[in-house]
Scaffold this active site. Structure first.
Site, PDB file in Angstrom:
ATOM      1  N   GLY A 157    -100.658  56.048  25.671  1.00  0.00           N
ATOM      2  CA  GLY A 157     -99.293  54.752  25.594  1.00  0.00           C
ATOM      3  C   GLY A 157     -99.174  54.357  26.798  1.00  0.00           C
ATOM      4  N   ARG A 158     -97.514  54.196  26.753  1.00  0.00           N
ATOM      5  CA  ARG A 158     -96.649  53.485  28.046  1.00  0.00           C
ATOM      6  C   ARG A 158     -98.249  53.258  28.774  1.00  0.00           C
ATOM      7  NH1 ARG A 158     -93.148  55.982  26.037  1.00  0.00           N
ATOM      8  NH2 ARG A 158     -91.582  55.145  24.525  1.00  0.00           N
ATOM      9  N   SER A 179    -107.177  58.094  21.329  1.00  0.00           N
ATOM     10  CA  SER A 179    -105.666  57.798  21.276  1.00  0.00           C
ATOM     11  C   SER A 179    -105.936  58.467  19.426  1.00  0.00           C
ATOM     12  CB  SER A 179    -105.553  56.721  21.430  1.00  0.00           C
ATOM     13  OG  SER A 179    -104.211  56.780  20.631  1.00  0.00           O
ATOM     14  N   ARG A 180    -105.007  59.181  19.598  1.00  0.00           N
ATOM     15  CA  ARG A 180    -104.872  58.848  17.676  1.00  0.00           C
ATOM     16  C   ARG A 180    -104.665  58.199  16.852  1.00  0.00           C
ATOM     17  NH1 ARG A 180    -100.766  63.975  17.609  1.00  0.00           N
ATOM     18  NH2 ARG A 180     -99.201  62.352  18.862  1.00  0.00           N
ATOM     19  N   THR A 181    -103.795  57.271  17.660  1.00  0.00           N
ATOM     20  CA  THR A 181    -103.559  55.941  17.148  1.00  0.00           C
ATOM     21  C   THR A 181    -104.750  54.529  17.053  1.00  0.00           C
ATOM     22  OG1 THR A 181    -101.517  55.526  17.867  1.00  0.00           O
ATOM     23  CG2 THR A 181    -101.344  57.262  15.683  1.00  0.00           C
ATOM     24  N   THR A 238    -103.007  61.919  36.272  1.00  0.00           N
ATOM     25  CA  THR A 238    -101.843  61.551  37.080  1.00  0.00           C
ATOM     26  C   THR A 238    -100.726  62.551  35.895  1.00  0.00           C
ATOM     27  OG1 THR A 238    -101.280  59.539  36.020  1.00  0.00           O
ATOM     28  CG2 THR A 238    -101.823  59.697  37.933  1.00  0.00           C
ATOM     29  N   ARG A 240    -100.505  65.534  33.425  1.00  0.00           N
ATOM     30  CA  ARG A 240    -100.473  66.758  33.726  1.00  0.00           C
ATOM     31  C   ARG A 240    -101.773  68.194  34.289  1.00  0.00           C
ATOM     32  NH1 ARG A 240     -95.630  65.338  34.170  1.00  0.00           N
ATOM     33  NH2 ARG A 240     -94.057  65.607  32.806  1.00  0.00           N
ATOM     34  N   GLU A 269     -97.956  74.108  41.128  1.00  0.00           N
ATOM     35  CA  GLU A 269     -98.031  73.054  41.836  1.00  0.00           C
ATOM     36  C   GLU A 269     -96.436  73.612  42.689  1.00  0.00           C
ATOM     37  OE1 GLU A 269     -96.559  69.570  39.430  1.00  0.00           O
ATOM     38  OE2 GLU A 269     -98.627  68.228  39.033  1.00  0.00           O
ATOM     39  N   HIS A 288     -97.325  65.282  43.061  1.00  0.00           N
ATOM     40  CA  HIS A 288     -96.843  64.460  41.875  1.00  0.00           C
ATOM     41  C   HIS A 288     -96.510  63.684  42.355  1.00  0.00           C
ATOM     42  CE1 HIS A 288     -95.600  66.162  37.371  1.00  0.00           C
ATOM     43  NE2 HIS A 288     -95.476  64.917  37.803  1.00  0.00           N
ATOM     44  N   ILE A 289     -95.657  62.097  42.824  1.00  0.00           N
ATOM     45  CA  ILE A 289     -95.299  61.101  43.116  1.00  0.00           C
ATOM     46  C   ILE A 289     -95.491  60.132  42.222  1.00  0.00           C
ATOM     47  CG2 ILE A 289     -95.632  62.029  45.659  1.00  0.00           C
ATOM     48  CD1 ILE A 289     -96.895  60.083  45.816  1.00  0.00           C
ATOM     49  N   GLY A 290     -95.911  60.430  40.682  1.00  0.00           N
ATOM     50  CA  GLY A 290     -95.912  59.322  39.797  1.00  0.00           C
ATOM     51  C   GLY A 290     -94.951  57.879  39.813  1.00  0.00           C
TER      52      GLY A 290
HETATM   53  C1  DGY Z   1     -92.995  62.770  34.344  1.00  0.00           C
HETATM   54  O1  DGY Z   1     -92.050  61.513  34.160  1.00  0.00           O
HETATM   55  O2  DGY Z   1     -93.415  63.688  33.377  1.00  0.00           O
HETATM   56  C2  DGY Z   1     -94.077  62.423  35.268  1.00  0.00           C
HETATM   57  O3  DGY Z   1     -94.911  63.258  35.424  1.00  0.00           O
HETATM   58  C3  DGY Z   1     -93.328  61.914  36.651  1.00  0.00           C
HETATM   59  O4  DGY Z   1     -93.823  61.594  37.764  1.00  0.00           O
END
Ligand code: DGY
Length: 323
Positions: A157-158, A179-181, A238, A240, A269, A288-290
């Protein structure tokens, strides 16, 4: 005028427009009191029309049953696996999330984790901090070169696509994606190839997870699938924690599999103090600082508020989830 409850402190200036329109926003004081407990969440949400929720808030039947006035749940995250969307749909509650505004930040973080793992940056810094470094050595902290590597993206995805572009640009990486698509842009811009899961895992030097957590992706990487990976693969998560079976990962790490693992997300977490995962030198875990850049978090705050405002005014929210 509506009552809105926000379960953690976000950028306060984003509330301005809602407040000017007379809405009442109550924020749980997590900075002083810690994360909200379940009963307080339910009692605080009870009389609200809007909720601003975090990925750590479980929004389920039990809670929704007690919130008869609820019109909109504005999730401060792109992932919304914490929300029972069958239950919100049944009640006609609008659910929104925060895509786009955190794409680059999260891809950057995955990229940073990748380089940190490959080049043992945290281990090397710790060595200096602990005054263990004796001087330059030809064989000190040898890492894995990322040049010309094959990078497998799970979930294109993005965020996955942005990460793929970074790797292609920086390391001339070959990109495989699961990916599915089909992703025509990735294929034309990066010469990326769509692969099935086994093919991707067997051929990638780096595997990076960017898929949402769903019934399809839960424990996608378990003993069987993880054992398809190259023995010196790097895995970056990054997405889940629940996408990986952590017990199986630990078992394979104990058997000497994997160059290194970079995890921004874990199950649960935070990880308990006793978690075995923390004992491996080649496992780098961050909290979890994505999306944690000042810009992304400000934009997320603005977006969650705008989504609520639109729904309260019977306008379309900017970023609804599709049921
Ligand atoms: C989200 O927005 O789902 C991300 O896990 C946040 O870092």
């Amino acid at each position: 005028m509506a009552k809105i409850f926000c379960t953690k402190t976000i950028t306060e200036s984003s509330f301005k427009s809602l407040e000017q329109k007379g809405h009442e926003i109550v924020t749980w004081d997590d900075l002083n009191k810690g994360p909200i407990d379940r009963q307080t969440l339910i009692s605080s949400a009870k009389d609200c029309e809007g909720l601003i929720t975090m990925l750590s808030d479980k929004i389920d039947e039990e809670l929704l049953e007690q919130c008869p006035n609820l019109k909109v749940i504005s999730q401060y995250a792109v992932g919304y696996n914490n929300i029972d969307t069958a239950a919100t749909k049944k009640r006609g509650i609008v659910v929104t999330n925060t895509p786009d505004v955190l794409t680059h930040a999260t891809a950057e973080l995955a990229f940073a984790l990748l380089i940190s793992c490959a080049r043992k940056i945290v281990q090397a810094a710790k060595n200096v901090e602990e005054d263990k470094w004796k001087g330059w050595e030809p064989k000190g902290f040898l890492g894995k070169s990322l040049k010309d590597t094959t990078v497998g993206i799970i979930g294109a995805g993005r965020i996955g696509s942005s990460f793929a572009k970074m790797c292609h640009g920086a390391f001339d990486s070959n990109i495989l994606y699961y990916s599915r698509t089909k992703k025509p842009d990735l294929e034309s811009d990066l010469d990326a190839k769509k692969a099935d899961l086994k093919e991707l895992l067997q051929n990638s030097d780096v595997i990076s997870l960017h898929c949402p957590l769903s019934d399809e992706t839960k424990l996608l990487l378990d003993k069987e699938t993880l054992s398809y990976c190259k023995k010196d693969a790097i895995i970056i998560n990054t997405a889940r924690g629940e996408v990986i079976n952590q017990d199986d990962l630990i078992e394979l790490l104990e058997q000497g599999h994997f160059h290194s693992i970079g995890m921004d997300v874990t199950t649960p977490e935070p990880l308990p103090h006793s978690s075995k995962l923390k004992s491996f030198e080649n496992v780098l875990i961050i909290p979890h600082i994505g999306s944690a850049t000042e810009t992304a978090r400000k934009d997320m705050s603005d977006l969650v508020c705008k989504n609520i405002e639109n729904v309260l005014e019977n306008l379309s929210p900017l970023t609804p989830i599709t049921y």
